[in-house]
Design a protein around this motif. Structure first.
Motif, mmCIF file in Angstrom:
data_model
loop_
_atom_site.group_PDB
_atom_site.id
_atom_site.type_symbol
_atom_site.label_atom_id
_atom_site.label_comp_id
_atom_site.label_asym_id
_atom_site.label_seq_id
_atom_site.Cartn_x
_atom_site.Cartn_y
_atom_site.Cartn_z
ATOM 1 N N PRO A 431 0.827 -1.240 -0.078
ATOM 2 C CA PRO A 431 -0.009 0.075 -0.098
ATOM 3 C C PRO A 431 0.802 1.200 0.146
ATOM 4 C CG PRO A 431 -0.025 -1.067 2.235
ATOM 5 C CD PRO A 431 0.582 -2.041 1.202
ATOM 6 N N ALA A 432 0.428 2.368 -0.524
ATOM 7 C CA ALA A 432 1.134 3.534 -0.866
ATOM 8 C C ALA A 432 1.630 4.116 0.644
ATOM 9 C CB ALA A 432 0.409 4.678 -1.518
ATOM 10 N N PHE A 433 0.715 4.283 1.623
ATOM 11 C CA PHE A 433 1.144 4.889 2.877
ATOM 12 C C PHE A 433 2.351 4.198 3.344
ATOM 13 C CE2 PHE A 433 -1.324 1.553 4.754
ATOM 14 C CZ PHE A 433 -0.672 1.168 5.978
ATOM 15 N N ILE A 434 2.707 2.877 3.184
ATOM 16 C CA ILE A 434 3.842 2.348 3.858
ATOM 17 C C ILE A 434 5.001 2.376 3.131
ATOM 18 C CG2 ILE A 434 3.788 0.012 3.132
ATOM 19 C CD1 ILE A 434 3.824 0.939 6.688
ATOM 20 N N VAL A 435 5.070 3.044 1.911
ATOM 21 C CA VAL A 435 6.333 2.958 1.180
ATOM 22 C C VAL A 435 7.220 3.834 1.699
ATOM 23 C CG1 VAL A 435 7.032 3.807 -1.314
ATOM 24 C CG2 VAL A 435 5.023 2.455 -1.101
ATOM 25 N N PRO A 436 7.081 4.927 2.183
ATOM 26 C CA PRO A 436 8.357 5.850 2.900
ATOM 27 C C PRO A 436 9.054 4.983 4.061
ATOM 28 C CG PRO A 436 6.149 7.230 2.356
ATOM 29 C CD PRO A 436 5.843 5.964 2.322
ATOM 30 N N THR A 437 8.145 4.472 4.747
ATOM 31 C CA THR A 437 8.584 3.523 5.862
ATOM 32 C C THR A 437 9.309 2.243 5.306
ATOM 33 O OG1 THR A 437 6.631 4.162 7.441
ATOM 34 C CG2 THR A 437 8.084 2.225 7.896
ATOM 35 N N LEU A 438 8.652 1.671 4.526
ATOM 36 C CA LEU A 438 9.705 0.601 3.626
ATOM 37 C C LEU A 438 10.743 0.823 3.191
ATOM 38 C CD1 LEU A 438 9.330 -2.438 2.978
ATOM 39 C CD2 LEU A 438 8.386 -1.645 0.699
ATOM 40 N N ILE A 439 11.327 2.136 2.460
ATOM 41 C CA ILE A 439 12.218 2.521 2.067
ATOM 42 C C ILE A 439 13.192 2.785 2.994
ATOM 43 C CG2 ILE A 439 13.003 4.443 0.574
ATOM 44 C CD1 ILE A 439 10.928 4.417 -1.152
ATOM 45 N N PHE A 440 12.804 3.431 4.159
ATOM 46 C CA PHE A 440 13.593 3.720 5.071
ATOM 47 C C PHE A 440 14.322 2.349 5.897
ATOM 48 C CE2 PHE A 440 13.958 4.211 9.813
ATOM 49 C CZ PHE A 440 14.834 5.169 10.053
ATOM 50 N N ILE A 441 13.241 1.618 6.051
ATOM 51 C CA ILE A 441 13.749 0.282 6.618
ATOM 52 C C ILE A 441 14.580 -0.625 5.614
ATOM 53 C CG2 ILE A 441 13.070 -2.271 7.097
ATOM 54 C CD1 ILE A 441 10.495 -0.602 8.401
ATOM 55 N N LEU A 442 14.429 -0.532 4.472
ATOM 56 C CA LEU A 442 15.043 -1.129 3.406
ATOM 57 C C LEU A 442 16.524 -0.565 3.247
ATOM 58 C CD1 LEU A 442 15.339 -3.416 1.317
ATOM 59 C CD2 LEU A 442 14.289 -1.547 -0.528
ATOM 60 N N GLY A 443 16.756 0.787 3.428
ATOM 61 C CA GLY A 443 17.931 1.448 3.211
ATOM 62 C C GLY A 443 18.531 1.222 4.608
ATOM 63 N N ALA A 444 17.885 0.945 5.695
ATOM 64 C CA ALA A 444 18.671 0.605 6.986
ATOM 65 C C ALA A 444 19.287 -0.805 6.979
ATOM 66 C CB ALA A 444 17.618 0.667 8.251
ATOM 67 N N LEU A 445 18.580 -1.500 6.321
ATOM 68 C CA LEU A 445 19.088 -3.038 6.499
ATOM 69 C C LEU A 445 20.202 -3.025 5.410
ATOM 70 C CD1 LEU A 445 15.643 -4.709 6.351
ATOM 71 C CD2 LEU A 445 17.216 -4.934 8.171
ATOM 72 N N ILE A 446 20.044 -2.392 4.326
ATOM 73 C CA ILE A 446 21.199 -2.616 3.249
ATOM 74 C C ILE A 446 22.454 -1.998 3.995
ATOM 75 C CG2 ILE A 446 22.101 -1.750 1.019
ATOM 76 C CD1 ILE A 446 19.204 -2.075 0.108
ATOM 77 N N SER A 447 22.328 -0.470 4.454
ATOM 78 C CA SER A 447 23.471 0.154 5.200
ATOM 79 C C SER A 447 23.938 -0.691 6.329
ATOM 80 C CB SER A 447 23.069 1.522 5.579
ATOM 81 O OG SER A 447 23.882 2.282 5.949
ATOM 82 N N PHE A 448 23.107 -1.442 7.143
ATOM 83 C CA PHE A 448 23.620 -2.046 8.215
ATOM 84 C C PHE A 448 24.446 -3.218 7.870
ATOM 85 C CE2 PHE A 448 23.283 -5.618 11.302
ATOM 86 C CZ PHE A 448 23.620 -4.864 12.707
ATOM 87 N N ALA A 449 23.942 -4.137 6.874
ATOM 88 C CA ALA A 449 24.515 -5.330 5.982
ATOM 89 C C ALA A 449 25.836 -4.763 5.343
ATOM 90 C CB ALA A 449 23.736 -6.136 5.416
ATOM 91 N N THR A 450 26.015 -3.866 4.719
ATOM 92 C CA THR A 450 27.068 -3.151 3.950
ATOM 93 C C THR A 450 27.944 -2.339 4.570
ATOM 94 O OG1 THR A 450 25.777 -1.548 2.930
ATOM 95 C CG2 THR A 450 25.831 -3.661 1.837
ATOM 96 N N GLY A 451 27.692 -1.693 5.552
ATOM 97 C CA GLY A 451 28.438 -0.585 6.495
ATOM 98 C C GLY A 451 28.767 0.568 5.532
ATOM 99 N N THR A 452 27.804 0.757 4.679
ATOM 100 C CA THR A 452 28.279 2.055 4.047
ATOM 101 C C THR A 452 26.821 3.135 3.560
ATOM 102 O OG1 THR A 452 29.100 2.776 1.646
ATOM 103 C CG2 THR A 452 28.261 0.620 1.712
ATOM 104 N N SER A 453 26.804 4.450 3.842
ATOM 105 C CA SER A 453 25.775 4.795 3.396
ATOM 106 C C SER A 453 25.790 5.369 2.122
ATOM 107 C CB SER A 453 25.820 6.384 4.211
ATOM 108 O OG SER A 453 25.725 6.238 5.687
ATOM 109 N N TYR A 454 26.946 5.622 1.412
ATOM 110 C CA TYR A 454 26.989 6.103 0.083
ATOM 111 C C TYR A 454 26.590 4.913 -0.699
ATOM 112 C CZ TYR A 454 30.055 10.373 1.218
ATOM 113 O OH TYR A 454 30.440 11.324 1.821
ATOM 114 N N GLY A 455 26.944 3.749 -0.456
ATOM 115 C CA GLY A 455 26.625 2.621 -1.343
ATOM 116 C C GLY A 455 25.087 2.302 -1.331
#
Length: 575
Positions: A431-455
């Motif tokens: 659903p549309a309303f959850i997209v900002p939250t999902l993107i935030f969480i997805l960014g957090a998971l990728i950044s946590f797993a890879t250790g890079t904000s830039y990447g």
């Protein structure tokens, strides 16, 4: 005998695990994309590295094993684990060298080494002690000391690496004197590094951020906006960045702590006045003392560090200025020739600069200034000054090793498709309303797993903007909120990750055990991120404006800290 048995069991389990891993990978199709071929196994290298770091407290060993497992996965051709392991080891060496040879990485390592040399010289000249004594007169309580550290962090807004390496060593003796834990200092330093640099309109981050934003909007056919304009509109929706900065102030004023940080603060408050602070596995400058008999003056710190900061800003500008003039964008070239010192000219130059080179140049200049001052004031001879400078760099070597392994793990993770797998799993029909939250969480998971904000920003931004634009049927406000979710989620994940370079540098700059820093900070980061999601991104998905979410979020931060936390002050600890 018991020790030999343990080693034997570990070796046997490791061989069996590698064999099972080889069996699983060998059964997948060879022509498949790595993120599809490996599937959930793409998460194995970062998870192993992170889990081992917490279990063993050995950061270097944990990172090495994580990199090796990733290389092993890429080298599997059959069930011969001996040849696969040999090839993986050889490839690991190649990748580490490649990371060191990368100009950006080399510049970061070199500027870290040089800043280490500057800090040692400033300490030997008595500048650090004089500055700490001066700060201690004004920051004479734990509250004031934490707020002073916060203000210094805001002042060094232009780069997160410089922030960690400047603020930490300056404030550490003040915090130690006032019985504030190294863990709390490391948290304040880390939380005013990337969160500040990520939203500053003049920083080493902004060039990447606005270029990704501009490319994302161009991909959906929107050409009547600028990357910088969208960047400015995302700032009020950077809920995590804003809330973590305010949380520091609330925690400092109330002296309320919770989780492992509370235990660390209680231990620091209970420490006897003359008790030596011993922090295992914490590289730093604690053992360095000023030369005996010298007159202490704050100028021995202000001039070298001021040279570093001002030199960095000038070097940023010059790097971007020359890059623009040597490029092909005629509009920018004209701007540099007609108004190079106007706001637009300075902004464009800073956004086009090569941060690693500029910081290295500034650190080299500041090193020369510090050596000349030490010799000119007859505190050290030329030979002694250079020896101390090199000695300071030796203190940073362990940090350089950790950074190289962290970068190597990032390379391996990219090769096996960890980020692509996470994006594919989490970006399903929603659903549309959850997209900002999902993107935030997805960014957090990728950044946590890879250790890079830039990447993470580079991976997710080209996906997030088209996704938000399509789901909202071209709603600019909704897409801006989602864009903010990418930039902020990347910083949150990076803030929590033990393999993040800024987390590593914050531990080093404050002489705090790295795993202790991560394990105390992560509770605060998750608490603030939860408020950012519940009060920020979910309401923003429904169209709630930021000027409603921000005040409510601040109140929730205060109430949550009061509920979860407990006041830690001298009287309570003594009682």
């Amino acid at each position: 005998m018991e020790r030999n048995m343990k080693i034997g069991v570990i070796a046997a389990v490791s061989i069996i695990a590698l064999f099972v891993l080889s069996l699983l990978i060998s059964s997948t199709p060879d022509n498949a994309d790595n993120s599809i071929k490996f599937g959930i196994l793409t998460l194995l290298p970062p998870l192993v590295a992170i889990a081992l770091a917490f279990i063993t407290k050995e950061t270097i060993l944990s990172l090495f094993i994580g990199v090796f497992i990733g290389e092993f996965m890429l080298c599997v051709n059959d069930l011969n684990i001996v040849s696969t392991a040999i090839n993986a080891f050889l490839q690991l060496g190649t990748d580490v060298i490649a990371c060191m040879a990368d100009p950006w990485n080399a510049g970061i390592v070199l500027q870290c080494l040089l800043i280490g040399g500057i800090i040692q010289l400033v300490t030997k000249m008595g500048g650090a002690k004089a500055l700490a004594d001066e700060f201690a007169k004004r920051a004479n309580t734990p509250r004031k000391a934490q707020l002073f550290t916060w203000l210094l962090g805001l002042c060094v807004f232009f780069d997160d690496y410089a922030n960690s390496l400047i603020v930490g060593p300056i404030m550490r003796p003040v915090m130690d004197k006032l019985h504030v834990s190294r863990e709390k200092l490391a948290f304040v330093v880390d939380a005013t590094a990337a969160p500040v640099a990520g939203i500053a309109i003049i920083s080493t981050w902004i060039g990447l951020e606005i270029s990704l934003i501009a490319a994302g909007f161009k991909s959906v056919g929107v050409t009547n906006v600028t990357g910088f304009g969208i960047f400015l509109q995302t700032i009020p929706y950077r809920f995590y960045n804003i809330f973590i900065l305010i949380f520091i102030v609330i925690s400092a004023l109330t002296l309320y702590e919770f989780g492992p940080m509370k235990k660390a603060e209680q231990a620091a408050r209970a420490r006897k006045e003359d008790e030596e602070i011993i922090v295992p596995e914490a590289p730093g400058f604690d053992e360095v003392k000023p030369v005996e008999g010298i007159k202490l003056t704050v100028w021995n710190a202000i001039i070298p560090i001021g040279t570093l900061i001002i030199g960095a800003l000038i070097a940023f500008y010059w790097s971007g200025y020359t890059a623009i003039l040597g490029g092909e964008d005629q509009a920018l070239i004209t701007l540099m020739k007609t108004a190079p010192l106007g706001f637009d000219g300075i902004f464009q130059a800073l956004s086009q600069s090569d941060a690693s080179v500029a910081l290295f140049q500034a650190a080299l200049l500041a090193s020369i200034v510090a050596i000349v001052m030490a010799v000119g004031e007859k505190i050290l001879t030329m030979e002694e000054a250079i020896s101390e400078w090199v000695g300071g760099m030796k203190t940073i070597v362990i940090t350089g090793v950790i950074l190289l392994l962290a970068w190597s793990l990032g390379t391996v993770i990219g090769n096996i498709g960890t980020a692509d797998y996470l994006v594919g799993v989490l970006s399903k029909s929603i659903p549309a309303f959850i997209v900002p939250t999902l993107i935030f969480i997805l960014g957090a998971l990728i950044s946590f797993a890879t250790g890079t904000s830039y990447g993470t920003m580079s991976i997710l931004m080209p996906l997030a903007i088209p996704l938000a634009w399509a789901i909202s049927t071209g709603d600019m406000g909704f897409t801006i909120v989602c864009t903010s979710g990418v930039l902020t989620g990347a910083i949150f994940g990076d803030h929590c990750s033990p393999i993040s370079d800024t987390t590593i540098l914050s531990s080093m700059g404050t002489s705090c055990n790295h795993i202790d820093h991560v394990s105390t900070q992560i509770y605060y980061a998750i608490f603030v991120a939860s408020v950012a999601i519940l009060i920020g991104y979910i309401p923003a998905g429904f169209g709630v404006p930021f000027y409603i979410s921000l005040p409510i979020g601040i109140v929730i931060l205060y109430i949550g800290l009061k509920i979860l936390g407990e006041k830690v002050d001298f009287d309570e600890v003594e009682a």
